[in-house]
Each structure stands twice: as structure tokens, then as C-alpha cells.
Design a protein around this motif. Structure first.
Motif, PDB file in Angstrom:
ATOM      1  N   LEU A  70      -3.062   6.415   0.138  1.00 35.10           N
ATOM      2  CA  LEU A  70      -4.520   6.321   0.183  1.00 35.10           C
ATOM      3  C   LEU A  70      -5.168   7.277  -0.806  1.00 35.10           C
ATOM      4  CD1 LEU A  70      -5.138   6.010   4.028  1.00 35.10           C
ATOM      5  CD2 LEU A  70      -5.204   4.203   2.312  1.00 35.10           C
TER       6      LEU A  70
ATOM      7  N   LEU B  30       0.846  -1.188   0.000  1.00 36.71           N
ATOM      8  CA  LEU B  30       0.000   0.000   0.000  1.00 36.71           C
ATOM      9  C   LEU B  30       0.885   1.243   0.000  1.00 36.71           C
ATOM     10  CD1 LEU B  30      -2.766   1.386   0.425  1.00 36.71           C
ATOM     11  CD2 LEU B  30      -2.456   0.989   2.869  1.00 36.71           C
TER      12      LEU B  30
ATOM     13  N   PRO C  42       1.838   4.098   4.775  1.00 29.74           N
ATOM     14  CA  PRO C  42       0.542   3.410   4.854  1.00 29.74           C
ATOM     15  C   PRO C  42       0.708   1.898   5.023  1.00 29.74           C
ATOM     16  CG  PRO C  42       0.542   4.946   2.995  1.00 29.74           C
ATOM     17  CD  PRO C  42       1.935   4.933   3.548  1.00 29.74           C
TER      18      PRO C  42
ATOM     19  N   ILE D 271      -0.447  12.001   4.455  1.00 31.62           N
ATOM     20  CA  ILE D 271      -0.382  13.093   3.484  1.00 31.62           C
ATOM     21  C   ILE D 271       0.643  14.103   3.989  1.00 31.62           C
ATOM     22  CG2 ILE D 271      -1.654  15.007   2.415  1.00 31.62           C
ATOM     23  CD1 ILE D 271      -4.198  13.222   2.826  1.00 31.62           C
TER      24      ILE D 271
ATOM     25  N   ALA E  95      -9.637  10.425   3.477  1.00 33.93           N
ATOM     26  CA  ALA E  95      -8.252  10.777   3.116  1.00 33.93           C
ATOM     27  C   ALA E  95      -8.214  11.649   1.874  1.00 33.93           C
ATOM     28  CB  ALA E  95      -7.429   9.509   2.889  1.00 33.93           C
TER      29      ALA E  95
ATOM     30  N   ILE F 272      -0.269  11.995  20.321  1.00 31.02           N
ATOM     31  CA  ILE F 272       0.720  12.787  19.595  1.00 31.02           C
ATOM     32  C   ILE F 272       1.025  14.029  20.419  1.00 31.02           C
ATOM     33  CG2 ILE F 272       1.182  14.127  17.501  1.00 31.02           C
ATOM     34  CD1 ILE F 272      -0.828  12.166  16.095  1.00 31.02           C
TER      35      ILE F 272
ATOM     36  N   TYR G 118      -4.569  10.731  19.765  1.00 33.17           N
ATOM     37  CA  TYR G 118      -3.652   9.695  19.278  1.00 33.17           C
ATOM     38  C   TYR G 118      -2.297   9.728  19.966  1.00 33.17           C
ATOM     39  CZ  TYR G 118      -7.435   9.481  16.009  1.00 33.17           C
ATOM     40  OH  TYR G 118      -8.693   9.385  15.492  1.00 33.17           O
TER      41      TYR G 118
ATOM     42  N   ALA H  30      -4.848   5.281  10.359  1.00 34.17           N
ATOM     43  CA  ALA H  30      -4.762   6.204   9.225  1.00 34.17           C
ATOM     44  C   ALA H  30      -5.078   7.632   9.661  1.00 34.17           C
ATOM     45  CB  ALA H  30      -5.716   5.766   8.111  1.00 34.17           C
ATOM     46  N   PHE H  31      -6.088   7.799  10.486  1.00 38.05           N
ATOM     47  CA  PHE H  31      -6.447   9.125  10.985  1.00 38.05           C
ATOM     48  C   PHE H  31      -5.300   9.698  11.815  1.00 38.05           C
ATOM     49  CE2 PHE H  31      -8.459  12.447  13.368  1.00 38.05           C
ATOM     50  CZ  PHE H  31      -9.484  12.911  12.569  1.00 38.05           C
ATOM     51  N   ALA H  32      -4.736   8.874  12.695  1.00 38.03           N
ATOM     52  CA  ALA H  32      -3.631   9.313  13.556  1.00 38.03           C
ATOM     53  C   ALA H  32      -2.457   9.820  12.725  1.00 38.03           C
ATOM     54  CB  ALA H  32      -3.179   8.167  14.460  1.00 38.03           C
TER      55      ALA H  32
ATOM     56  N   TYR I 114      -3.445  10.328   7.372  1.00 42.40           N
ATOM     57  CA  TYR I 114      -3.510   9.606   6.097  1.00 42.40           C
ATOM     58  C   TYR I 114      -2.194   9.651   5.320  1.00 42.40           C
ATOM     59  CZ  TYR I 114      -8.299   9.756   7.525  1.00 42.40           C
ATOM     60  OH  TYR I 114      -9.432   9.618   8.273  1.00 42.40           O
TER      61      TYR I 114
END
Lengths: 76, 76, 76, 76, 76, 76
Positions: free
Chosen positions: B9, B6, C14, C75, B70, D75, D73, C68-70, C73
Motif C-alpha cells: 500500500l 497488490l 495485502p 508495514i 498507510a 489480536i 481486531y 488493512a488497519f488490523a 497496512y
């Protein structure tokens, strides 16, 4: 969705958002069982089984959550 | 995903986001049952069982929620 | 996770986020059934049962949503 | 949780957040079946059943989602 | 909730938020099966079945997610 | 909803939001099984089955999550 292709998650109304959620739930089944004939044979089974219907409703609910968020809940 | 890895996303369209969700659902099965042969034997079972298909659709729905978020729902 | 202890939800990619989601799903089973021996006996059962595999995939999907949220994603 | 009372969702580490999620999953069972004796009789059943263990893991996953969000999370 | 009417999602503590989640899970059952007598007959069934108890715990977990978010996780 | 059409996700109170969630769960069943007669035949089955009732409650819980968020949890 045209030709089964998902173009956008945006819909003008909540009602159409719900319909999109229904289509997405079906789409998830179609990718796993592409044969329209086999899906047609399964329809009488799950559409007359209470627990299957409840499960279908749950999948729609999850997609509706996504669609509703994408549309900011159709709040102007 | 290249080589089943992967990479991101992010997808250019909702349709490709949906396909990624399908792949992620499959990936979850693959890590638990790495044998392609055994998975191949199970396919005729779940792909002709209405309740299994509905369950698969639900897993896709959960991944699609993640992928759609995402991608900011592909809203420009 | 070192020694089975969850240190952080942050992962560089990811793909590693997905692996963490898999580990978290397993961790949920381990706390409920700490015996490695019994879990080992159950593995051939669920890893060859389509519906069990789909359920495992669903648990991974829920954890992946969190991971993924943490990681925003992944990005940049 | 002291005396089974949920005081806070905040935990210093992800590992302790995971433990809280496990406790919350158990708490949901306890309110529905308050008898420790009956729960003790059910334990050998679900802790040796693969599908039950996967379901427990799913409930933990949902609570962990909540706890992780509450803690941003973990963080810094 | 007074008279079974949901007045607010806000609760002073996480513990009371959890109790509200339990009530909401029950409320979902009550609207589908309004007969207190029939629900009373079903109670010994699901309260002594491990899988049913896990499912109830899952519904509570979903409602708790909603209640916790509404209360900003009770973070001052 | 008038004539079964979903007009808005906004409701004046949490109680009415809950009722909307119930209607949405039913709507998901109706689109899959449009026959009111067949749904009527299934009602005695699922409304007296503990596990079915718990599943219905779960679908409502997911819709309530969406409706509550849309209404900003009815916080003034």
C-alpha cells in the motif's frame, strides 16, 4: 494540485483543505471519464439533480475526512 | 500492483497513492465480474452516467483514505 | 475463513487481505440470503450491472479498510 | 445482545464480532420499523434483490469496522 | 439530548449509545425538513420500504461509529 | 464559517459541532451548484423526499465524524 497532479494533502487552512477535497472528488470522476467534453455534457444533469448533488457532497465529505486528518484538523 | 497482485500500500507520492486507490476500486469490480469482455461492454454505460461516475469516485475516496493512512499522508 | 467461519483478520500479504475483504462482503450477503440457489440466480443480474458492481466494490473497500488497519497496512 | 439490548461490543472471536455487526444492522432497521409483521413482509423483497443485499452487506461492513476496532481486531 | 440539543456524546452503556446514534440520524433529517407534519407524512413511506430502512440503518451505523469511539467502546 | 469560509473545525459544544457538519454538507452542494436560485428550486424536491432526506442525513453523519474527532469528542 498543479497540472492535476496531487502534490500534497497539507493545506494551510481548513477552507483550502475543503477545496482540495472538492478537487479530489472531481479527480475521481476524471480518471473514469477522461473526456472533458463528455464531463461537460453531464454537468447540467447532475448539477440540477438534488440526489446527484447530495452524492457529490458525500464524496467530498469522505475526502475531507482524509485531508482534515492529514492536517491534524488544522489545530496548532 | 504487478499482474494485478497488490504488493504494497506504500507509494512514494500522493499522486501515486491516488492511482493505487483507482486500481483497487477497479480490482473490486474485477473480482466480481472477471470477464474483461463484459466489463468492456459496461464501460460506455457507467462512464457516461453522472451518478455512476460519482459512485466510482466514492469508492476511490474510500480506498484513498486507506492508502493515505498507510503512507502517513506522505508527511516526512 | 474455513467453513465460512472468520478465524482472523490477519493475512500475510495485502493481496490476501484484499481477498479476505471480498469474502467478508460476500459473507454479509450470505447471512441475509442463505439460499445458495437464490444467490446463484442473482449473480447474472448484479455481475452485469455497472452500478451493482460499483456498489459491491464499495463494500469491499470498507472491509479492506478494516483488514488493512488490523494488519498495520502490512508495514514491517 | 440479550432481549435485543446491546450489552457490549466485545466478542471472543472475529466470527462472533461479525454476527454482532449483523445484529446491529438489523437493530437499526428495527428501531425505524418496530413492527415484526411489516419487517417480515419486506424480507422476501430485499432478500431476493441483489442491490438490496449489497446495501445490507455495506451496513454490516460499517458496523464490523466499529466492532473490530473495539476488539483491537482480536489480536492477542 | 434535551430539547433536541446535543449535550454530550458520552453515554453510560452501548445500548444508550445506540439510541443516541438513532437520535442523531433523525436530527440530520430534522434540520433539513423542520416541519414535523411533513416528516410525519413521509414516515409511512420509508418505514415500509426495505431500501429506505436499510439506508436509515446505514446512517445510524455511521453515527454509532462516532459515538462508540467517543466512549472508548464502553471498555472499562 | 463567516462568509461561507470555513475558519476552524473546533466548536465549543457538540451541538455547534453538529451545526457545523450541516453547514459543511451544504457547502459541498454549493460548490457543485453555485446558483442559489437553482438550489432554491431543488429544495422542495429533496426536502419532501424520504430517501433524499436520509441521504442528506448520511452526509451530515460523515462530516460530524470529522468534526467530533477534531474536537476530541468534546471530552474535557
Amino acid at each position: 494540485m498543479s497540472n492535476g497532479q496531487l502534490q500534497t494533502l497539507l493545506t494551510p487552512t481548513p477552507e483550502e483543505g475543503f477545496k482540495l477535497a472538492v478537487k479530489l472528488a472531481q479527480k475521481g470522476v476524471e480518471v473514469t471519464q477522461p473526456s472533458e467534453e463528455i464531463r461537460g455534457m453531464l454537468r447540467p444533469v447532475y448539477s440540477t439533480d438534488a440526489d446527484s448533488l447530495i452524492s457529490v457532497s458525500q464524496v467530498i465529505a469522505i475526502y475531507f475526512q482524509t485531508v482534515a486528518f492529514a492536517n491534524n484538523y488544522w489545530i496548532l
